[in-house]
Motif scaffolding. Sequence first.
Motif, PDB file in Angstrom:
ATOM      1  N   HIS A  50      23.432  53.597  19.661  1.00  0.00           N
ATOM      2  CA  HIS A  50      23.549  53.398  21.187  1.00  0.00           C
ATOM      3  C   HIS A  50      24.160  52.007  21.619  1.00  0.00           C
ATOM      4  CE1 HIS A  50      21.856  57.297  21.279  1.00  0.00           C
ATOM      5  NE2 HIS A  50      20.841  56.708  20.579  1.00  0.00           N
ATOM      6  N   ALA A  51      23.790  50.950  20.973  1.00  0.00           N
ATOM      7  CA  ALA A  51      24.073  49.441  21.144  1.00  0.00           C
ATOM      8  C   ALA A  51      23.832  48.517  20.084  1.00  0.00           C
ATOM      9  CB  ALA A  51      23.079  49.031  22.429  1.00  0.00           C
ATOM     10  N   PRO A  52      24.352  47.594  19.881  1.00  0.00           N
ATOM     11  CA  PRO A  52      24.074  46.682  18.795  1.00  0.00           C
ATOM     12  C   PRO A  52      22.790  45.957  18.610  1.00  0.00           C
ATOM     13  CG  PRO A  52      25.845  45.520  20.354  1.00  0.00           C
ATOM     14  CD  PRO A  52      25.627  47.233  20.778  1.00  0.00           C
ATOM     15  N   CYS A  53      22.135  45.787  17.620  1.00  0.00           N
ATOM     16  CA  CYS A  53      20.754  44.904  17.698  1.00  0.00           C
ATOM     17  C   CYS A  53      21.072  43.582  18.072  1.00  0.00           C
ATOM     18  CB  CYS A  53      20.342  45.059  16.430  1.00  0.00           C
ATOM     19  SG  CYS A  53      19.585  46.480  15.579  1.00  0.00           S
ATOM     20  N   PRO A  54      20.023  42.983  18.493  1.00  0.00           N
ATOM     21  CA  PRO A  54      20.391  41.512  19.168  1.00  0.00           C
ATOM     22  C   PRO A  54      20.703  40.721  18.065  1.00  0.00           C
ATOM     23  CG  PRO A  54      17.845  42.289  19.488  1.00  0.00           C
ATOM     24  CD  PRO A  54      18.784  43.310  19.112  1.00  0.00           C
ATOM     25  N   ALA A  55      21.047  39.468  18.168  1.00  0.00           N
ATOM     26  CA  ALA A  55      21.243  38.643  17.375  1.00  0.00           C
ATOM     27  C   ALA A  55      19.883  37.969  16.842  1.00  0.00           C
ATOM     28  CB  ALA A  55      22.162  37.234  17.836  1.00  0.00           C
ATOM     29  N   SER A  56      18.932  37.919  17.753  1.00  0.00           N
ATOM     30  CA  SER A  56      17.619  37.432  17.467  1.00  0.00           C
ATOM     31  C   SER A  56      16.730  37.762  18.623  1.00  0.00           C
ATOM     32  CB  SER A  56      17.453  36.010  17.263  1.00  0.00           C
ATOM     33  OG  SER A  56      17.744  35.236  18.426  1.00  0.00           O
ATOM     34  N   GLY A  57      15.413  38.141  18.453  1.00  0.00           N
ATOM     35  CA  GLY A  57      14.820  38.475  19.523  1.00  0.00           C
ATOM     36  C   GLY A  57      13.450  39.436  18.935  1.00  0.00           C
ATOM     37  N   THR A  58      13.217  40.463  19.949  1.00  0.00           N
ATOM     38  CA  THR A  58      12.191  41.591  19.522  1.00  0.00           C
ATOM     39  C   THR A  58      12.783  43.065  19.684  1.00  0.00           C
ATOM     40  OG1 THR A  58      10.633  39.845  20.121  1.00  0.00           O
ATOM     41  CG2 THR A  58       9.923  42.256  19.853  1.00  0.00           C
ATOM     42  N   VAL A  59      12.438  43.827  18.705  1.00  0.00           N
ATOM     43  CA  VAL A  59      12.803  45.172  18.995  1.00  0.00           C
ATOM     44  C   VAL A  59      11.378  46.020  18.913  1.00  0.00           C
ATOM     45  CG1 VAL A  59      15.026  45.039  17.963  1.00  0.00           C
ATOM     46  CG2 VAL A  59      13.086  45.700  16.474  1.00  0.00           C
ATOM     47  N   VAL A  60      11.564  47.139  19.644  1.00  0.00           N
ATOM     48  CA  VAL A  60      10.217  48.141  19.665  1.00  0.00           C
ATOM     49  C   VAL A  60      10.801  49.530  19.314  1.00  0.00           C
ATOM     50  CG1 VAL A  60       8.608  48.991  21.307  1.00  0.00           C
ATOM     51  CG2 VAL A  60       9.559  46.716  21.777  1.00  0.00           C
TER      52      VAL A  60
END
Length: 283
Positions: free
Chosen positions: A92-102
Amino acid sequence: MAIDPDYLLNIDLPEVRQPVGPQEYALYALSVGLGQDPMDERQLRYVGGFESVDPFPSIPVVLGHPGFWLSDPKTGVDAVRLVHGEQGMTIHAPCPASGTVVGKTRVTGLVDKGEGRGALLYWEKELRDGDTGTLLATTRSTVFLRGDGGFGGSAGPVKTPHSMPETEPDFTFDGAVRPEQALLYRWQGDDNPLHRTPSVAAKAGFERPILHGLCTFGMASHALLATLCDYDASRFRGIDLRFSAVVFPGETLRTEIWRDGSFRTRVLERDKVVIDNGILDYA
């Protein structure tokens, strides 16, 4: 202990928060076989060959993963004999360059194929950006519970596979499965000993540890990204496939691809189709 269908269908798996960044992205891409040609700059962008690392498009299947939860005796599942049957994903959308996913995983279906014929367990995971809540991907899995049929559950519905073209493929792409690849891929969150311990593999009826289905999935995704998307992850929008046989580390995979996104993957050494009924949604 027999399966309790009510328990499985209503199990509440906890959310999994996971930090992501260049290291996680590069290690995933390396674990599914990228980087074997150190001169191919199109691959190097995913494994850390430059200042930044691009997330490989199939990585949502391992991010926010709840682990080998079916090994819990409360499920009643014969965890030694289960195998990965199908895998799908919508981006649905690109993963962030850095951060947190759930990641939040839920069981969506359970099919009883009958005594001695096993069962099918369906689950779905929503992966979101931990900071913004943006839905990044929806992944879909089917697990074949080979030792667990005949518990009196529903006989359907069963997912219908994609129909394959009858013409010759438009492209082929070969990839080598490194001998240690399952030992590397285990650190992507799937610690099933079937993939790393010879005695457990033998108990399950295999001559040696087998490759993770999701590692084979990642290798097929690489073939599709290379041939149909010119290594541009933004063109890779969704994928569905069926696992039809196991892969052993050290073998060679050939993915046969059609322009409409259809594909299948075979092991060259055994001339055995290991992924079938595949379809890629791409731009």
